[in-house]
Scaffold this motif. Structure first.
Motif, PDB file in Angstrom:
ATOM      1  N   PRO A  87      -3.232   2.786   8.956  1.00  0.00           N
ATOM      2  CA  PRO A  87      -2.291   2.797   7.833  1.00  0.00           C
ATOM      3  C   PRO A  87      -1.351   3.993   7.825  1.00  0.00           C
ATOM      4  N   HIS A 146       5.376   0.808   7.551  1.00  0.00           N
ATOM      5  CA  HIS A 146       3.950   1.081   7.624  1.00  0.00           C
ATOM      6  C   HIS A 146       3.201  -0.222   7.338  1.00  0.00           C
ATOM      7  N   GLY A 182       0.945  -1.078   5.357  1.00  0.00           N
ATOM      8  CA  GLY A 182       0.793  -1.428   3.949  1.00  0.00           C
ATOM      9  C   GLY A 182       1.984  -2.160   3.370  1.00  0.00           C
ATOM     10  N   GLN A 183       3.132  -2.080   4.056  1.00  0.00           N
ATOM     11  CA  GLN A 183       4.340  -2.724   3.542  1.00  0.00           C
ATOM     12  C   GLN A 183       4.513  -4.144   4.065  1.00  0.00           C
ATOM     13  N   GLN A 227     -11.578   1.234  11.173  1.00  0.00           N
ATOM     14  CA  GLN A 227     -10.655   2.149  11.839  1.00  0.00           C
ATOM     15  C   GLN A 227     -11.268   2.683  13.135  1.00  0.00           C
ATOM     16  N   PRO A 238      -6.260  12.555  10.761  1.00  0.00           N
ATOM     17  CA  PRO A 238      -5.047  12.508   9.935  1.00  0.00           C
ATOM     18  C   PRO A 238      -5.279  11.790   8.606  1.00  0.00           C
ATOM     19  N   GLN A 239      -6.054  10.709   8.644  1.00  0.00           N
ATOM     20  CA  GLN A 239      -6.306   9.978   7.401  1.00  0.00           C
ATOM     21  C   GLN A 239      -7.286  10.718   6.512  1.00  0.00           C
ATOM     22  N   ARG A 253      -5.558  13.772   4.904  1.00  0.00           N
ATOM     23  CA  ARG A 253      -4.631  13.337   3.878  1.00  0.00           C
ATOM     24  C   ARG A 253      -5.361  12.999   2.588  1.00  0.00           C
ATOM     25  N   VAL A 266       3.935   8.339   1.248  1.00  0.00           N
ATOM     26  CA  VAL A 266       4.870   7.264   1.539  1.00  0.00           C
ATOM     27  C   VAL A 266       4.262   6.260   2.499  1.00  0.00           C
ATOM     28  N   GLY A 267       4.169   5.001   2.063  1.00  0.00           N
ATOM     29  CA  GLY A 267       3.797   3.936   2.983  1.00  0.00           C
ATOM     30  C   GLY A 267       2.315   3.912   3.336  1.00  0.00           C
ATOM     31  N   VAL A 268       1.501   4.803   2.728  1.00  0.00           N
ATOM     32  CA  VAL A 268       0.085   4.772   3.061  1.00  0.00           C
ATOM     33  C   VAL A 268      -0.609   3.743   2.188  1.00  0.00           C
ATOM     34  N   ARG A 269      -1.159   2.756   2.856  1.00  0.00           N
ATOM     35  CA  ARG A 269      -1.900   1.668   2.183  1.00  0.00           C
ATOM     36  C   ARG A 269      -1.123   1.026   1.053  1.00  0.00           C
TER      37      ARG A 269
END
Ligand code: ATP
Ligand code: MG
Lengths: 249, 406
Positions: A99, A142, A144-145, B302, B323-324, B327, B403-406
């Motif tokens: 993700p 990404h 999720g989008q 993952q 990285p995940q 974050r 931004v854009g995470v999940r």
């Protein structure tokens, strides 16, 4: 069995057994898959379908029997395991995209890291694959989008980017809304027609009937029956197979 | 009133409509019913009383003379005045690095960058500052702007790497400047860390405590999940031991016991470094536990996807898992680092003159008897400014990474 036939067989499973603690999930499963063959695995929930294909790329470790993929025996040897994994792509029910990376980065990561491909080259390949699965315009988004169907197509592209000789699918459409199932099945059908060796766990009987060369029926950890789609849908031998087919069709 | 509200396009009446909106807001939120109005009134009386006492104290009773008189001490402890130019150089460069980093993070000339450059100008307004100090602050502002624009000239793809080089170079130069190089009579004579003090030392202890404990903590968190029992057991023992011991006792142990663990003939480690080692070891254990929380939040799929692609354990840890996980734990880690910053005040108890230690020396001076309130208030304000900046920065970072995470 002649020498020639063995050479043709890209996956060989012989008497594979697997236990989770005391529970035996796989009982002497044997299956040989030829190059370019499409084999669909069906069976009731909990019958060991996932466990079986996950043993082939060592996401699960089998405890008895032999698995040989493209001539490489699956042993504890990490080099063998990594080699087999880079030759066998896998697509999961839950997509399992990364993700935090864009679609393009999801696809280029393994070629760059594992195959040591140059970034530009990997991106070019990735764009080609995104075209092939029909969503080149999503490259910079990404996961999720994206919709479920789009995510699963990205997951297929991600596996294909490693130029695998075999693709393993574990219920690739089970987590999708009905209207998205077809777009994924279409991609898989195109892949099958292009000559990819595929092992597919699915409940999509239409796909099995149309695309599979052979169907494997599993129940309670055993491979009960193997045959062509025609054989299966018209002339199944075992009572357990018939019962299952009567419930599902 | 009504006509004004009905013709909002008439600019001349805008203030009235605004006041109307404010009144409306007040009624809706503070005076919606009798009970709410009562609560509002009680709160107002309370706030007013407190504020009156505070303001009265700050503007009438308090003897602020102690602060300007000891300003240098509060800022840099016993760092020699003749070498203070080195500290200013460190600050100019910090401004430049901040400019570079801000360009990298914000992209355009955002409001935040303007805030960054405004900081030195606001500080210049502090009444008792000398012209020299103001000039130095001005140069810092110029350096920030310069850093910002230099980074802007680099091609976008190179900026990240360039910023990392700038920061690394800065750290080396900063240490050289602070510590000094060459002979006693040379242009940059050594200044023993024992003499570093005040805000300078508090910030350095916090900064190096954080940056050194972070990688150690991540390594411990990964070690705790390792398949190799030896590594796992050692990580667990370390983490659980440190977490069971108060920082102050680690600081004392660091002062008296560190030398035992070093090879014979190893030069005596100075007091400040010993404290830093204790702080780092302490913080690492907490970082490890926080990062472990992040690692556990990563779904098994993952790991499996990474394995299925043929990534090695190391490759998947670096590219997918960490990285995940990191974050996910930014807020917790920042919270931990803010506590660490405040906890560095404990070094005052082992004879090191950080902000709190300096406050105590000032108050021990007969000239400044009875100024506890003023001195501790200023120390508190200084800590608040830096702690709040950290939490503000982390919120921005979260939003950006979100931004854009999940
Ligand atoms: N990690 C595990 N630990 C213990 N038992 C497990 C584990 N994974 C699977 N099993 C058990 O092994 C059996 C086979 O599971 P598997 O997931 O292979 O079934 P499946 O045929 O894929 O079912 P489904 O159609 O529901 O996906 C089940 O009884 C399951 O409970
Ligand atoms: Mg399954």
């Amino acid at each position: 069995m002649s020498e020639n036939e063995t050479a043709d067989e890209i996956i060989i499973c012989q008497d594979v057994c697997k236990w989770f603690g005391d529970f035996q999930a796989l009982k002497d499963c044997s299956l040989r898959v030829k190059a370019q063959e499409v084999v669909v695995i069906i069976g009731p929930s909990g019958s060991g379908k996932s466990t079986f294909i996950r043993c082939i790329n060592r996401l699960e470790e089998h405890q008895a029997g032999d698995i040989i993929v493209d001539g490489i025996p699956l042993t504890r040897d990490v080099r063998n395991i990594e080699q087999i994994r880079s030759e066998a792509g896998m697509v999961f029910q839950q997509f399992n995209l990364f993700p935090h990376l864009t679609v393009l980065e999801n696809i280029t990561l393994a070629p760059i890291q594992v195959r040591k491909m140059k970034k530009e080259e990997a991106q070019e390949t990735a764009m080609g694959l995104l075209n092939r699965v029909g969503i080149p315009e999503q490259a910079d988004k990404h996961p999720g989008q994206l919709s479920g169907g789009q995510q699963q197509r990205v997951a297929i592209a991600r596996s294909l980017a490693m130029s695998p000789k075999i693709m393993l699918f574990d219920e690739p459409t089970s987590a999708l809304d009905p209207e998205m199932i077809k777009e994924v099945l279409d991609v898989m059908q195109e892949l099958a027609e292009s000559g990819m060796t595929m092992l597919v766990v699915t409940h999509e009987m239409g796909f099995a009937r149309e695309v599979a060369d052979r169907i494997v029926f599993m129940d309670a950890g055993e491979i009960v029956e193997v045959g062509t789609p025609e054989h299966f849908f018209t002339n199944a031998q075992h009572d357990r197979t018939k019962l299952f087919l009567s419930q599902i069709l | 009133m009504t006509t004004a509200a009905e013709t909002p396009s008439d600019r001349s009446v805008l203030p009235i409509t605004e006041r109307y909106a404010l009144l409306g807001w007040l009624r809706r939120n503070l005076f919606s019913d009798l009970f709410n109005s009562l609560l509002t009134l009680v709160a107002l009386v309370f706030i007013f009383t407190i504020a009156r006492i505070l303001l009265r104290w700050a503007f009438v009773t308090a003897e602020w003379g102690v602060i300007p008189a000891n300003f240098n001490l509060i800022m840099r402890g016993q760092y020699p005045a003749a070498e203070a130019w080195r500290l200013w150089l460190v600050i100019y460069l910090l401004g430049a690095v901040a400019g570079v980093t801000w360009r990298l993070i914000s992209g355009q000339f955002s409001g935040a960058a303007r805030v960054l450059i405004a900081i030195p100008f606001v500080l210049m307004l502090i009444p008792f500052f000398s012209m020299g100090t103001r000039l130095n602050l001005f140069i810092t502002a110029v350096a920030s702007a310069a850093g910002y624009y230099i980074e802007g000239y680099l091609p976008i793809q190179r900026r990240g790497r360039a910023a990392v080089y700038f920061i690394l170079a800065y750290l080396v130069i900063m240490l050289l400047l602070l510590r000094g190089v060459g002979a006693e009579e040379g242009p940059m004579p050594p200044v023993s860390p024992i003499l570093w003090g005040g805000l300078l030392l508090s910030l350095l202890l916090a900064f190096f405590g954080i940056t050194l404990s972070f990688p150690l903590g991540v390594a411990l968190a990964l070690g705790r999940q390792s398949k190799l029992p030896a590594i796992r057991v050692m990580s667990v023992i370390y983490i659980e031991f440190i977490r069971g011991v108060p920082l102050i006792s680690l600081l004392f142990m660091g002062q008296v016991m560190l030398q035992l663990f070093l090879p014979d003939g190893f030069p005596l480690v100075d007091r400040v470094l010993r404290a830093l080692v204790a702080i780092t070891l302490f913080s690492a254990a907490y970082t490890a536990e926080n990062v472990r929380g992040g690692l556990q939040s990563i779904p098994r799929g993952q790991y499996e996807a990474a394995q299925a692609l043929g990534l090695s354990a190391y490759q998947s840890t670096i590219n997918i898992i960490l990285p995940q996980a990191l974050r996910a734990v930014i807020p917790v880690l920042v919270g931990q680092f803010i506590s660490l910053f405040k906890d560095t005040t404990l070094v005052a108890l082992v004879g090191i003159f950080d902000l709190l230690g300096i406050a105590r020396t000032i108050l021990a001076n007969p000239d400044w008897l009875g100024t506890q309130q003023e001195v501790y208030a200023i120390i508190a304000v200084l800590f608040w400014i830096f702690s709040y900046s950290m939490s503000y920065a982390s919120r921005r970072l979260e939003r950006r990474l979100g931004v854009g995470v999940r």
